[in-house]
Design a protein around this motif. Structure first.
Motif, PDB file in Angstrom:
ATOM      1  N   LYS A  31      32.155   2.017  19.671  1.00 38.74           N
ATOM      2  CA  LYS A  31      33.589   1.796  19.845  1.00 38.74           C
ATOM      3  C   LYS A  31      34.371   3.095  19.667  1.00 38.74           C
ATOM      4  CE  LYS A  31      37.343  -0.349  17.213  1.00 38.74           C
ATOM      5  NZ  LYS A  31      37.686  -1.247  16.089  1.00 38.74           N
ATOM      6  N   TYR A  32      33.968   3.884  18.656  1.00 37.90           N
ATOM      7  CA  TYR A  32      34.725   5.100  18.368  1.00 37.90           C
ATOM      8  C   TYR A  32      34.350   6.268  19.284  1.00 37.90           C
ATOM      9  CZ  TYR A  32      36.742   2.950  14.220  1.00 37.90           C
ATOM     10  OH  TYR A  32      37.451   2.148  13.395  1.00 37.90           O
ATOM     11  N   THR A  33      33.392   6.090  20.187  1.00 38.72           N
ATOM     12  CA  THR A  33      33.078   7.161  21.158  1.00 38.72           C
ATOM     13  C   THR A  33      33.993   7.122  22.368  1.00 38.72           C
ATOM     14  OG1 THR A  33      31.428   5.784  22.262  1.00 38.72           O
ATOM     15  CG2 THR A  33      30.653   7.198  20.455  1.00 38.72           C
ATOM     16  N   THR A  35      37.243   7.399  24.780  1.00 38.72           N
ATOM     17  CA  THR A  35      38.242   8.491  24.840  1.00 38.72           C
ATOM     18  C   THR A  35      39.526   8.135  24.114  1.00 38.72           C
ATOM     19  OG1 THR A  35      38.951   7.612  26.974  1.00 38.72           O
ATOM     20  CG2 THR A  35      37.315   9.401  26.998  1.00 38.72           C
ATOM     21  N   GLU A  36      39.807   6.817  24.006  1.00 41.42           N
ATOM     22  CA  GLU A  36      41.048   6.447  23.323  1.00 41.42           C
ATOM     23  C   GLU A  36      41.007   6.810  21.840  1.00 41.42           C
ATOM     24  OE1 GLU A  36      41.612   2.121  22.415  1.00 41.42           O
ATOM     25  OE2 GLU A  36      39.895   1.889  23.788  1.00 41.42           O
ATOM     26  N   TYR A  37      39.763   7.043  21.313  1.00 41.94           N
ATOM     27  CA  TYR A  37      39.627   7.454  19.918  1.00 41.94           C
ATOM     28  C   TYR A  37      39.302   8.940  19.806  1.00 41.94           C
ATOM     29  CZ  TYR A  37      39.437   2.472  18.786  1.00 41.94           C
ATOM     30  OH  TYR A  37      39.727   1.144  18.638  1.00 41.94           O
ATOM     31  N   HIS A  39      40.985  11.498  19.268  1.00 36.82           N
ATOM     32  CA  HIS A  39      41.620  12.214  18.158  1.00 36.82           C
ATOM     33  C   HIS A  39      41.378  11.530  16.801  1.00 36.82           C
ATOM     34  CE1 HIS A  39      43.575  14.819  21.062  1.00 36.82           C
ATOM     35  NE2 HIS A  39      44.015  13.729  21.720  1.00 36.82           N
ATOM     36  N   HIS A  40      40.557  10.488  16.815  1.00 38.54           N
ATOM     37  CA  HIS A  40      40.260   9.774  15.551  1.00 38.54           C
ATOM     38  C   HIS A  40      39.227  10.564  14.751  1.00 38.54           C
ATOM     39  CE1 HIS A  40      39.040   6.606  12.774  1.00 38.54           C
ATOM     40  NE2 HIS A  40      40.146   5.944  13.139  1.00 38.54           N
ATOM     41  N   PRO A  41      39.332  10.623  13.425  1.00 41.28           N
ATOM     42  CA  PRO A  41      38.363  11.379  12.596  1.00 41.28           C
ATOM     43  C   PRO A  41      36.925  10.939  12.802  1.00 41.28           C
ATOM     44  CG  PRO A  41      40.258  10.732  11.281  1.00 41.28           C
ATOM     45  CD  PRO A  41      40.421  10.040  12.600  1.00 41.28           C
ATOM     46  N   TYR A  42      36.711   9.653  13.206  1.00 45.37           N
ATOM     47  CA  TYR A  42      35.352   9.124  13.348  1.00 45.37           C
ATOM     48  C   TYR A  42      34.731   9.498  14.696  1.00 45.37           C
ATOM     49  CZ  TYR A  42      36.306   6.053   9.319  1.00 45.37           C
ATOM     50  OH  TYR A  42      36.604   5.555   8.100  1.00 45.37           O
ATOM     51  N   HIS A  43      35.544  10.018  15.655  1.00 45.55           N
ATOM     52  CA  HIS A  43      35.088  10.177  17.051  1.00 45.55           C
ATOM     53  C   HIS A  43      33.840  11.069  17.141  1.00 45.55           C
ATOM     54  CE1 HIS A  43      35.286  10.362  21.389  1.00 45.55           C
ATOM     55  NE2 HIS A  43      35.264  11.702  21.347  1.00 45.55           N
TER      56      HIS A  43
END
Length: 795
Positions: A31-33, A35-37, A39-43
């Motif tokens: 889920k965190y891979t 593109t919407e994430y 800029h997320h720290p988990y990406h």
């Protein structure tokens, strides 16, 4: 990463195929891979984790080979790190695990420390879950997750894990999180219907039915779970204490001691208790094993005053009934000048102790609960507060133990002092219950009289023959010894001091000695002993000061005297020891036999020790609460009595080799065919015959052993023979059958038919007198059985 695979997993059968999979973790990372994430720290981390799954697809698809846990341990550690945050590593007791098998493969540091400290041989197994129980538990899990059938069979899982550091056991409750798993049916899984579900609900314990509806390996478990442990040692100990309390028993105190060791984490903690007797102001141990009290040590009892305890203990424990703690014994010793209480604890290697007073009895006795440690400050005023929740339970335990001990004492008193025979106890309870009910509404309520009508009496005795003569001979020999010793001292004194008084006293002692040898009259012994004390002993006090030789002579005399009685008591002691030995042997024998006799029909039995043994028995329907009486039970008891008399004769005869005094018994049975009534005399606390007519029976009992054979001076009772006294010919015919039977067993010999001289108030008595055939190697354990007796009666 530590991996634990219990041995029991290898052969455990379940309705589930257990596949380890991290698919739900993969979905989360994937889920965190997106593109919407970006800029997320988990990406960035998520993309790395997904690459691990792509490189090792087994982690996603699943596997059942537990060895792969070791192969992929680095990858699994990385994947599961987010579920095991670093700040909680030393706080939480958590592991990744497979349900129903308890295969665990990632732990918090605290969990690892607990496992490492449990020892190399420790295996993590759930408590109180057998294979069948685990199978059914897995089935209910399937019913819920696959079919939506809610079955509430939740049982907490518990693990018992030893702690090597403290040498105690820790107890943990487990919670299981199944969010990262799923269950699906395989092709072989039967379709379950609502009817199947209802049938399973009605047959929870039918493992075969559960296996039929949900066969082994018919469903697939895929994923893993998170298991979290919570330390419930304190709660478990409280529960265990309550359980042990309910169970009671002799080992109660040791069980509670083990509970407290685990509760405090002190492997050598000691638990004891003692009772403060409010009446006598003494502390004493209450159980058979003296070690149950810590503060008593080697003493049987101690006086509760300031000569033993300090004023602080006296004030706080015994006056205010407050808990007292010594956290450092040496500090306490310095403050109390090392009083006896300190010395006692130090001797027993106690360095810290908690003493908890608990009111144990209604009369105000205090039970002192003693919790001790061999190290200072392990028990202190802070951790004493841990006991607040369990002191009420211990109060119940101590009170229960005190009550049990009191019951033991009362049972002993009942048995040995004021016994109410078990065969008639029901009637006393009935009367007591009626009195209790009546007294609620009538303050003048009275106890019922206890009377049993229409009962048949049996009386027997094994009397030591010539006991009065034997006792007189023993007295005579002891007095002869004492007077001879006195003459010896006086003769020796004459050699050193030519005083006429010595000769005069020697003459008087010799005169008494001559009288003793001729025979003793009533009062002679007291006269002689008074003479010795008044006139001889003062002279002896002077004689022993003359020189060492005379002092030794006086010492020889004094050493021969009994320390309590002040007389030579050697032959009498030998005689009394022999009487006691014989009485005890006969008593134990008939008591044991009588317990067996109760099996054929309940009856009343009472036994007395005299110079020998005598006993009364009563049998009849009124004595029992339910049983129907038949004459066959009376006949059987009479045959039993005669048989036991033969055996008691053999017991007494075989015991001669163990007695210094050669004692023989003469046995007698009194037959009375008419039923009578017996009444419990409240003033004498025993049964007696009721009614004027029945008093004749009591008169015969008291006088029969002195009866002579008619026309002779020969006593009826004689050694080596059993006398059976009767008044009706039908009784003689009955007993001749029993005699014939025992003759066939080579236990009885020749029979005499005798008439007896009239006794005062009694005439017309007759007797059978039978020789006893003594067995060469008599064995009290190998005698005629009840079945033999009943066969003889029925024949």
């Amino acid at each position: 990463m530590k991996i634990i695979v219990p041995n029991s997993v290898l052969d455990k059968e379940l309705p589930l195929q257990l596949n380890i999979s991290f698919q739900k973790v993969f979905v989360l990372f994937q889920k965190y891979t997106d593109t919407e994430y970006a800029h997320h720290p988990y990406h960035g981390a998520a993309k790395e984790m997904v690459r691990i799954f792509e490189k090792h697809p087994e982690l996603n698809t699943g596997f059942s080979d537990y060895s792969l846990l070791e192969k992929y341990k680095e990858q699994i550690n990385l994947l599961l790190d987010p579920l095991f945050p670093e700040p909680l590593q030393l706080n939480e007791i958590k592991a990744a695990s497979i349900p129903f098998s308890f295969t665990s493969f990632k732990f918090t540091k605290r969990f690892e420390n607990i496992i490492n400290n449990a020892g190399e041989d420790f295996e993590l197994n759930v408590r109180n879950f057998e294979d069948d129980g685990m199978y059914i538990m897995a089935c209910t899990f399937i019913l819920s997750s696959v079919y939506g059938y809610k079955v509430d069979v939740k049982r907490p899982f518990y693990f018992d894990i030893p702690d090597k550091t403290t040498g105690t056991m820790k107890y943990y409750r487990a919670n299981f999180n199944a969010d990262f798993s799923e269950i699906t049916p395989t092709e072989n899984a039967p379709k379950l219907t609502q009817e199947d579900f209802k049938e399973l609900l009605d047959n929870f314990d039918n493992i075969d039915l559960w296996r039929e509806k949900l066969p082994p390996n018919s469903y697939l478990f895929k994923g893993f779970g998170l298991i979290s442990l919570f330390d419930v040692t304190a709660e478990e100990m409280i529960s265990s204490i309550k359980e042990n309390l309910l169970a009671g028993g002799e080992k109660l105190l040791s069980k509670l001691e083990n509970n407290l060791r685990n509760f405090y984490g002190i492997k050598d903690l000691k638990l004891g208790y003692s009772i403060f007797d409010n009446t006598n102001s003494k502390i004493y141990g209450t159980l058979v094993k003296k070690s149950n009290s810590i503060i008593l040590a080697d003493s049987l009892e101690i006086i509760c005053d300031d000569s033993y305890f300090c004023n602080g203990i006296l004030e706080k424990i015994f006056k205010n009934h407050e808990t007292f703690v010594i956290s450092d014994l040496e500090q306490y010793g310095s403050a109390t000048s090392k009083n006896p209480f300190y010395k006692n604890l130090q001797k027993n290697k106690i360095q810290s102790i908690i003493i908890i007073p608990i009111e144990a009895t209604a009369k105000g006795d205090l039970a002192l609960l003693e919790i001790a440690s061999p190290r200072a400050y392990e028990l202190n005023s802070v951790n004493i507060n841990k006991l607040k929740d369990i002191i009420p339970v211990f109060e119940a335990a101590v009170k229960r133990t005190s009550e049990e001990h009191q019951n033991i004492l009362e049972a002993t008193i009942q048995e040995h002092y004021t016994s109410i025979h078990s065969a008639v106890k029901w009637r006393f309870y009935q009367a007591a219950e009626k009195y209790h009910i009546d007294s609620q509404s009538d303050e003048n309520a009275k106890l019922d009289e206890i009377i049993f009508h229409d009962v048949y009496p049996l009386f027997g005795q094994s009397d030591i023959k010539g006991s009065s003569e034997a006792r007189n001979i023993a007295i005579k020999e002891d007095l002869t010894t004492q007077l001879t010793l006195a003459i010896t001292v006086l003769k020796e004194a004459c050699k050193y001091e030519a005083l006429p008084i010595y000769n005069e006293l020697k003459f008087r002692v010799s005169a008494y000695l001559a009288d003793v040898k001729k025979g003793l009259d009533a009062g002679d012994e007291l006269t002689i002993l008074d003479f010795l004390k008044r006139e001889i002993y003062p002279i002896f006090n002077h004689i022993k000061t003359i020189n060492t030789a005379l002092s030794e002579q006086v010492s020889i005399y004094m050493e021969r005297l009994d320390s309590d009685l002040g007389v030579v008591y050697e032959k009498r002691k030998e005689y009394e020891n022999s009487v006691n030995l014989l009485n005890n042997k006969l008593s134990k024998f008939i008591d044991k036999k009588q317990i067996q006799a109760q099996e054929m029909y309940p009856h009343y039995f009472e036994r007395y020790k005299t110079d020998g043994i005598e006993y009364n028995m009563y049998i009849g329907e009124s004595l029992t609460k339910e049983d129907t009486f038949d004459d066959i039970y009376l006949y059987n008891l009479r045959l039993w009595q005669l048989q036991v008399m033969c055996e008691m004769e053999n017991v007494a005869f075989s015991e001669r080799k163990n007695m210094i005094a050669d004692l023989r018994v003469a046995s007698l049975i009194l037959v009375h065919s008419n039923p009578m009534a017996i009444k419990f005399r409240m003033d004498e606390k025993q049964f007696d015959v009721d009614g004027a007519y029945n008093i004749r029976y009591e008169i015969i009992k008291k006088r029969i052993d002195k009866a002579n054979i008619k026309g002779t001076d020969e006593r009826l009772t004689a050694t080596g023979k059993i006398a059976i006294v009767y008044s009706q010919e039908k009784d003689a015919l009955e007993y001749l059958k029993y005699i014939s039977y025992l003759q066939s067993k080579n236990q009885l010999g020749k029979v005499e038919s005798l008439e007896l001289e009239d006794l005062q108030g009694v005439s017309g008595l007759k007797a059978l007198r039978i020789e006893v055939v003594y067995q060469k190697d008599f064995d009290a354990k190998n005698t005629i059985t009840f079945n033999d007796l009943i066969k003889e009666i029925e024949a």
